[in-house]
Design a protein around this motif. Sequence first.
Motif, PDB file in Angstrom:
ATOM      1  N   VAL A  33       0.828  -1.202   0.000  1.00  0.00           N
ATOM      2  CA  VAL A  33       0.000   0.000   0.000  1.00  0.00           C
ATOM      3  C   VAL A  33       0.861   1.251   0.000  1.00  0.00           C
ATOM      4  CG1 VAL A  33      -1.817  -1.244   1.213  1.00  0.00           C
ATOM      5  CG2 VAL A  33      -0.208   0.129   2.527  1.00  0.00           C
ATOM      6  N   VAL A  34       0.240   2.366  -0.366  1.00  0.00           N
ATOM      7  CA  VAL A  34       0.946   3.639  -0.374  1.00  0.00           C
ATOM      8  C   VAL A  34       1.085   4.146   1.054  1.00  0.00           C
ATOM      9  CG1 VAL A  34       0.218   4.227  -2.696  1.00  0.00           C
ATOM     10  CG2 VAL A  34      -1.240   4.846  -0.775  1.00  0.00           C
ATOM     11  N   GLY A  35       1.983   5.107   1.233  1.00  0.00           N
ATOM     12  CA  GLY A  35       2.391   5.539   2.559  1.00  0.00           C
ATOM     13  C   GLY A  35       1.278   5.934   3.503  1.00  0.00           C
ATOM     14  N   LYS A  36       0.259   6.631   3.009  1.00  0.00           N
ATOM     15  CA  LYS A  36      -0.781   7.139   3.893  1.00  0.00           C
ATOM     16  C   LYS A  36      -1.624   6.031   4.513  1.00  0.00           C
ATOM     17  CE  LYS A  36      -3.935   7.870  -0.012  1.00  0.00           C
ATOM     18  NZ  LYS A  36      -4.671   8.880  -0.810  1.00  0.00           N
ATOM     19  N   TRP A  37      -1.573   4.812   3.932  1.00  0.00           N
ATOM     20  CA  TRP A  37      -2.347   3.696   4.470  1.00  0.00           C
ATOM     21  C   TRP A  37      -1.525   2.758   5.352  1.00  0.00           C
ATOM     22  CZ3 TRP A  37      -7.489   3.360   4.252  1.00  0.00           C
ATOM     23  CH2 TRP A  37      -8.169   4.081   3.273  1.00  0.00           C
ATOM     24  N   LYS A  38      -0.199   2.924   5.346  1.00  0.00           N
ATOM     25  CA  LYS A  38       0.652   2.003   6.096  1.00  0.00           C
ATOM     26  C   LYS A  38       0.340   2.031   7.594  1.00  0.00           C
ATOM     27  CE  LYS A  38       4.577   1.925   2.894  1.00  0.00           C
ATOM     28  NZ  LYS A  38       4.428   0.511   2.510  1.00  0.00           N
ATOM     29  N   THR A  39       0.111   3.229   8.125  1.00  0.00           N
ATOM     30  CA  THR A  39      -0.196   3.334   9.549  1.00  0.00           C
ATOM     31  C   THR A  39      -1.506   2.627   9.873  1.00  0.00           C
ATOM     32  OG1 THR A  39       0.947   5.460   9.686  1.00  0.00           O
ATOM     33  CG2 THR A  39      -0.573   4.921  11.478  1.00  0.00           C
ATOM     34  N   SER A  40      -2.489   2.751   8.993  1.00  0.00           N
ATOM     35  CA  SER A  40      -3.777   2.097   9.218  1.00  0.00           C
ATOM     36  C   SER A  40      -3.620   0.579   9.272  1.00  0.00           C
ATOM     37  CB  SER A  40      -4.771   2.474   8.119  1.00  0.00           C
ATOM     38  OG  SER A  40      -5.113   3.839   8.194  1.00  0.00           O
ATOM     39  N   LEU A  41      -2.823   0.023   8.371  1.00  0.00           N
ATOM     40  CA  LEU A  41      -2.616  -1.422   8.393  1.00  0.00           C
ATOM     41  C   LEU A  41      -1.780  -1.838   9.607  1.00  0.00           C
ATOM     42  CD1 LEU A  41      -2.064  -2.661   4.728  1.00  0.00           C
ATOM     43  CD2 LEU A  41      -3.906  -3.212   6.304  1.00  0.00           C
ATOM     44  N   SER A  42      -0.869  -0.971  10.030  1.00  0.00           N
ATOM     45  CA  SER A  42      -0.099  -1.271  11.244  1.00  0.00           C
ATOM     46  C   SER A  42      -1.021  -1.343  12.454  1.00  0.00           C
ATOM     47  CB  SER A  42       0.975  -0.196  11.470  1.00  0.00           C
ATOM     48  OG  SER A  42       1.933  -0.205  10.439  1.00  0.00           O
ATOM     49  N   VAL A  43      -1.974  -0.410  12.524  1.00  0.00           N
ATOM     50  CA  VAL A  43      -2.924  -0.406  13.633  1.00  0.00           C
ATOM     51  C   VAL A  43      -3.808  -1.649  13.569  1.00  0.00           C
ATOM     52  CG1 VAL A  43      -4.889   0.801  14.668  1.00  0.00           C
ATOM     53  CG2 VAL A  43      -2.905   2.099  13.879  1.00  0.00           C
ATOM     54  N   ALA A  44      -4.237  -2.036  12.356  1.00  0.00           N
ATOM     55  CA  ALA A  44      -5.047  -3.252  12.207  1.00  0.00           C
ATOM     56  C   ALA A  44      -4.276  -4.473  12.715  1.00  0.00           C
ATOM     57  CB  ALA A  44      -5.434  -3.452  10.744  1.00  0.00           C
ATOM     58  N   ALA A  45      -2.969  -4.526  12.411  1.00  0.00           N
ATOM     59  CA  ALA A  45      -2.137  -5.630  12.896  1.00  0.00           C
ATOM     60  C   ALA A  45      -1.982  -5.584  14.412  1.00  0.00           C
ATOM     61  CB  ALA A  45      -0.764  -5.578  12.223  1.00  0.00           C
ATOM     62  N   MET A  46      -1.895  -4.387  14.976  1.00  0.00           N
ATOM     63  CA  MET A  46      -1.807  -4.250  16.433  1.00  0.00           C
ATOM     64  C   MET A  46      -3.075  -4.753  17.112  1.00  0.00           C
ATOM     65  SD  MET A  46      -0.024  -0.497  16.799  1.00  0.00           S
ATOM     66  CE  MET A  46      -0.310  -0.440  18.569  1.00  0.00           C
ATOM     67  N   VAL A  47      -4.220  -4.449  16.512  1.00  0.00           N
ATOM     68  CA  VAL A  47      -5.504  -4.882  17.086  1.00  0.00           C
ATOM     69  C   VAL A  47      -5.560  -6.404  17.172  1.00  0.00           C
ATOM     70  CG1 VAL A  47      -7.989  -5.022  16.660  1.00  0.00           C
ATOM     71  CG2 VAL A  47      -6.806  -2.827  16.429  1.00  0.00           C
ATOM     72  N   THR A  48      -5.271  -7.067  16.071  1.00  0.00           N
ATOM     73  CA  THR A  48      -5.347  -8.535  16.080  1.00  0.00           C
ATOM     74  C   THR A  48      -4.191  -9.153  16.868  1.00  0.00           C
ATOM     75  OG1 THR A  48      -4.239  -8.562  13.916  1.00  0.00           O
ATOM     76  CG2 THR A  48      -6.646  -8.695  13.929  1.00  0.00           C
ATOM     77  N   GLY A  49      -3.033  -8.489  16.883  1.00  0.00           N
ATOM     78  CA  GLY A  49      -1.908  -9.010  17.657  1.00  0.00           C
ATOM     79  C   GLY A  49      -2.179  -8.976  19.150  1.00  0.00           C
ATOM     80  N   ILE A  50      -2.714  -7.855  19.627  1.00  0.00           N
ATOM     81  CA  ILE A  50      -3.075  -7.742  21.041  1.00  0.00           C
ATOM     82  C   ILE A  50      -4.154  -8.764  21.386  1.00  0.00           C
ATOM     83  CG2 ILE A  50      -4.174  -6.239  22.753  1.00  0.00           C
ATOM     84  CD1 ILE A  50      -2.786  -3.878  21.313  1.00  0.00           C
ATOM     85  N   ALA A  51      -5.132  -8.908  20.497  1.00  0.00           N
ATOM     86  CA  ALA A  51      -6.203  -9.878  20.731  1.00  0.00           C
ATOM     87  C   ALA A  51      -5.653 -11.298  20.774  1.00  0.00           C
ATOM     88  CB  ALA A  51      -7.265  -9.760  19.643  1.00  0.00           C
ATOM     89  N   CYS A  52      -4.707 -11.620  19.888  1.00  0.00           N
ATOM     90  CA  CYS A  52      -4.109 -12.954  19.867  1.00  0.00           C
ATOM     91  C   CYS A  52      -3.454 -13.265  21.208  1.00  0.00           C
ATOM     92  CB  CYS A  52      -3.077 -13.027  18.740  1.00  0.00           C
ATOM     93  SG  CYS A  52      -2.224 -14.604  18.640  1.00  0.00           S
ATOM     94  N   LEU A  53      -2.696 -12.314  21.737  1.00  0.00           N
ATOM     95  CA  LEU A  53      -2.032 -12.512  23.029  1.00  0.00           C
ATOM     96  C   LEU A  53      -3.050 -12.816  24.123  1.00  0.00           C
ATOM     97  CD1 LEU A  53       0.421 -12.322  24.944  1.00  0.00           C
ATOM     98  CD2 LEU A  53      -0.030  -9.847  25.078  1.00  0.00           C
ATOM     99  N   HIS A  54      -4.130 -12.033  24.157  1.00  0.00           N
ATOM    100  CA  HIS A  54      -5.120 -12.230  25.216  1.00  0.00           C
ATOM    101  C   HIS A  54      -5.933 -13.505  25.014  1.00  0.00           C
ATOM    102  CE1 HIS A  54      -4.271  -7.934  26.022  1.00  0.00           C
ATOM    103  NE2 HIS A  54      -4.470  -8.328  27.263  1.00  0.00           N
ATOM    104  N   TYR A  55      -6.114 -13.928  23.765  1.00  0.00           N
ATOM    105  CA  TYR A  55      -6.827 -15.183  23.537  1.00  0.00           C
ATOM    106  C   TYR A  55      -6.019 -16.385  24.018  1.00  0.00           C
ATOM    107  CZ  TYR A  55     -11.245 -13.963  21.442  1.00  0.00           C
ATOM    108  OH  TYR A  55     -12.529 -13.525  21.269  1.00  0.00           O
ATOM    109  N   PHE A  56      -4.701 -16.293  23.976  1.00  0.00           N
ATOM    110  CA  PHE A  56      -3.892 -17.365  24.555  1.00  0.00           C
ATOM    111  C   PHE A  56      -4.215 -17.527  26.044  1.00  0.00           C
ATOM    112  CE2 PHE A  56      -0.398 -16.492  21.222  1.00  0.00           C
ATOM    113  CZ  PHE A  56      -0.951 -17.423  20.370  1.00  0.00           C
ATOM    114  N   TYR A  57      -4.342 -16.408  26.737  1.00  0.00           N
ATOM    115  CA  TYR A  57      -4.666 -16.459  28.166  1.00  0.00           C
ATOM    116  C   TYR A  57      -6.122 -16.855  28.389  1.00  0.00           C
ATOM    117  CZ  TYR A  57      -0.231 -14.211  29.362  1.00  0.00           C
ATOM    118  OH  TYR A  57       1.100 -13.931  29.531  1.00  0.00           O
ATOM    119  N   MET A  58      -7.028 -16.294  27.594  1.00  0.00           N
ATOM    120  CA  MET A  58      -8.451 -16.558  27.806  1.00  0.00           C
ATOM    121  C   MET A  58      -8.793 -18.021  27.579  1.00  0.00           C
ATOM    122  SD  MET A  58     -10.572 -13.211  26.458  1.00  0.00           S
ATOM    123  CE  MET A  58      -9.842 -13.063  24.826  1.00  0.00           C
ATOM    124  N   ARG A  59      -8.191 -18.621  26.556  1.00  0.00           N
ATOM    125  CA  ARG A  59      -8.507 -20.030  26.301  1.00  0.00           C
ATOM    126  C   ARG A  59      -8.011 -20.899  27.449  1.00  0.00           C
ATOM    127  NH1 ARG A  59      -4.237 -21.328  21.361  1.00  0.00           N
ATOM    128  NH2 ARG A  59      -2.475 -21.960  22.684  1.00  0.00           N
TER     129      ARG A  59
END
Length: 230
Positions: A33-59
């Motif tokens: 993607v072009v530069g202006k969208w890179k931050t948005s995709l980084s944030v999307a990855a942070m959302v699922t990454g944080i969720a993945c960590l907590h799902y390890f604990y929740m399960r």
Amino acid sequence: MLNPSDFVGVSFWLMSAAMMAATFFFWVERDRVVGKWKTSLSVAAMVTGIACLHYFYMRGVWVETGQSPTVFRYVDWLLTVPLQIIEFFLILVVIAVVPTSLFWRLLIASIVMLVGGYLGEVGTLSPMVGFVIGMIGWLYIIYEIFIGEASTINANSGNEASQSAFKALRLIVTIGWSIYPIGYLVGYFGDGGNVAMLNLIYNLADFVNKIAFGVVIWAAATRDADNTRA
């Protein structure tokens, strides 16, 4: 050990794997993607990454105790929901000059929504009072993105990809986020409360509202990049 007939436990494991896969996908796709969208995709990855960590604990909590991992669930939401609010702001920033007051209003409303739900679930407030407070925060966000300043800014945009992403995210926040109060009602008011169904519904909601949320951002970003190259 995971009981094959424990469908809630299975859903926790599936969500752990899905969140990990989504995080990897969003991070790798940043290069497309072009530069202006890179931050948005980084944030999307942070959302699922944080969720993945907590799902390890929740399960682990669910499989070992059969109890609802309420604290881990809300710690996850208190981190990821504000990040999703940031996503709305980033999309608007791509297309217009956006007052920071809009961001703070949406952020505060999301925190009110989560704190109300948490206090109702842990018993600090009655479940009904917590539910009402949470709904007030959610309904304000819906008002802002359909009728308020956020909606107006997007409507005046000439960027087709950004408009498409905003409208899709708006539907997720409206329809997808509505799954959470359904789970809350089932968990605390339906037939005396059903903790298994509550967690199954919450896991489904997280799949829609974290992974699909990121996919919408990715689709808009790659579409905009293709149009730019053309």
